[in-house]
Design an enzyme around this catalytic site. Structure first.
Site, PDB file in Angstrom:
ATOM      1  N   GLU A 289      -4.669   2.165  -4.351  1.00 49.02           N
ATOM      2  CA  GLU A 289      -3.223   2.328  -4.182  1.00 49.02           C
ATOM      3  C   GLU A 289      -2.563   1.054  -3.679  1.00 49.02           C
ATOM      4  O   GLU A 289      -1.439   1.089  -3.165  1.00 49.02           O
ATOM      5  CB  GLU A 289      -2.920   3.483  -3.228  1.00 49.02           C
ATOM      6  CG  GLU A 289      -3.354   3.282  -1.793  1.00 49.02           C
ATOM      7  CD  GLU A 289      -4.765   3.781  -1.502  1.00 49.02           C
ATOM      8  OE1 GLU A 289      -5.017   4.150  -0.356  1.00 49.02           O
ATOM      9  OE2 GLU A 289      -5.604   3.812  -2.439  1.00 49.02           O
TER      10      GLU A 289
ATOM     11  N   HIS B  87      -5.040  14.766  -8.112  1.00 48.44           N
ATOM     12  CA  HIS B  87      -5.109  13.384  -8.578  1.00 48.44           C
ATOM     13  C   HIS B  87      -4.131  13.090  -9.715  1.00 48.44           C
ATOM     14  O   HIS B  87      -3.714  11.947  -9.886  1.00 48.44           O
ATOM     15  CB  HIS B  87      -6.539  13.054  -9.007  1.00 48.44           C
ATOM     16  CG  HIS B  87      -7.485  12.952  -7.856  1.00 48.44           C
ATOM     17  ND1 HIS B  87      -7.639  11.804  -7.116  1.00 48.44           N
ATOM     18  CD2 HIS B  87      -8.311  13.870  -7.292  1.00 48.44           C
ATOM     19  CE1 HIS B  87      -8.524  11.997  -6.156  1.00 48.44           C
ATOM     20  NE2 HIS B  87      -8.948  13.247  -6.239  1.00 48.44           N
TER      21      HIS B  87
ATOM     22  N   ASN C 100      -2.999  12.884  -2.798  1.00 48.89           N
ATOM     23  CA  ASN C 100      -4.071  13.336  -3.686  1.00 48.89           C
ATOM     24  C   ASN C 100      -4.648  14.668  -3.238  1.00 48.89           C
ATOM     25  O   ASN C 100      -4.871  15.575  -4.050  1.00 48.89           O
ATOM     26  CB  ASN C 100      -5.188  12.283  -3.742  1.00 48.89           C
ATOM     27  CG  ASN C 100      -4.956  11.234  -4.813  1.00 48.89           C
ATOM     28  OD1 ASN C 100      -4.245  11.473  -5.792  1.00 48.89           O
ATOM     29  ND2 ASN C 100      -5.540  10.067  -4.638  1.00 48.89           N
TER      30      ASN C 100
ATOM     31  N   ASP D 223       0.849  -1.188   0.000  1.00 51.37           N
ATOM     32  CA  ASP D 223       0.000   0.000   0.000  1.00 51.37           C
ATOM     33  C   ASP D 223       0.888   1.243   0.000  1.00 51.37           C
ATOM     34  O   ASP D 223       1.855   1.325   0.764  1.00 51.37           O
ATOM     35  CB  ASP D 223      -0.907  -0.006   1.233  1.00 51.37           C
ATOM     36  CG  ASP D 223      -1.908   1.132   1.217  1.00 51.37           C
ATOM     37  OD1 ASP D 223      -2.999   0.930   0.658  1.00 51.37           O
ATOM     38  OD2 ASP D 223      -1.605   2.206   1.762  1.00 51.37           O
TER      39      ASP D 223
ATOM     40  N   ASP E  24      -1.721   9.939  -9.733  1.00 50.48           N
ATOM     41  CA  ASP E  24      -1.550   8.971 -10.822  1.00 50.48           C
ATOM     42  C   ASP E  24      -0.072   8.756 -11.142  1.00 50.48           C
ATOM     43  O   ASP E  24       0.371   7.622 -11.394  1.00 50.48           O
ATOM     44  CB  ASP E  24      -2.278   9.453 -12.078  1.00 50.48           C
ATOM     45  CG  ASP E  24      -3.789   9.329 -11.969  1.00 50.48           C
ATOM     46  OD1 ASP E  24      -4.271   8.667 -11.017  1.00 50.48           O
ATOM     47  OD2 ASP E  24      -4.490   9.896 -12.831  1.00 50.48           O
TER      48      ASP E  24
END
Length: 222
Positions: A114, A84, A79, A71, A88
């Site tokens: 994630e 975002h 974010n 994770d 990414d």
């Protein structure tokens, strides 16, 4: 001649259709953002890895099939703070770096959000901790270049060996895989709770914390 031409045309179109179906199937098993395979692919492959592991055990091999849930640390903060698009980029970067930890017999997929799932096959028991440490440091050693300033990233991981209940475990392969993934998930939660940027390894009920830069030594628990 007309019949032969029609037969050839049918054969060509059939081959094209088969190729298109294969492409669609591959697309359905691939994560568009990272280019990794996805959970659907993993669920199709894991039973085969489990069967191969059982055969190795029956032949006397001490190699492990290690399932590692990964994770990205503080991903929501990334974010919320940077947007975002940067999130990414972080996921793509983590995926690319994790690829460097994968051998031909291993499997790496984007598990969802994630999270990533890494299946380390043919893993020598004496090398498990070193491989987990390599996974951690491969991701965290270099920051991610984003507009403004480099972004330090890290991951947490929970790992469990398949057949953790013992060599005599004869449950259906997928049930045993699901049990190992559940153990890895609980171990991931522990890694997060203990400060992130580390891995918790579960082998036969015993935990080992494997740290990276922030946790340079091993902490063993009985």
């Amino acid at each position: 001649m007309r019949a032969e031409e029609l037969a050839q045309d049918v054969a060509i179109r059939t081959a094209e259709l088969a190729d298109a179906n294969l492409l669609l199937e591959e697309m359905s098993r691939t994560d568009a953002l990272t280019g990794l395979h996805n959970r659907r692919h993993a669920l199709g492959v894991l039973p085969g890895l489990a069967k191969a592991q059982r055969e190795r055990r029956r032949s006397g091999s001490r190699q492990e099939l290690l399932l590692v849930l990964i994770d990205v640390d503080r991903f929501k903060v990334i974010n919320d703070t940077h947007g975002h698009a940067v999130g990414d980029v972080v996921l793509q970067t983590v995926a690319a770096r994790l690829r460097h930890c994968v051998r031909g017999t291993d499997m790496l997929v984007r598990w969802g959000g994630e999270e990533f799932l890494l299946a380390l096959s043919d893993c020598e028991s004496t090398a498990v901790e070193a491989r987990l440490r390599n996974v951690l440091t491969t991701v965290s050693d270099e920051p991610v270049e984003i507009p403004g300033a480099p972004l330090k990233i890290s991951i947490s991981a929970g790992a469990a060996t398949y057949l953790a209940q013992g060599e005599g475990d004869e449950r259906p392969a997928m049930l045993a895989i699901e049990a190992a993934i559940a153990q890895a998930d609980r171990a991931l939660y522990e890694a997060k709770k203990r400060g992130r940027d580390r891995a918790v390894l579960v082998v036969d009920g015993a935990e080992t914390t494997v740290g990276s830069v922030q946790w340079p030594e091993f902490e063993r628990e009985s």
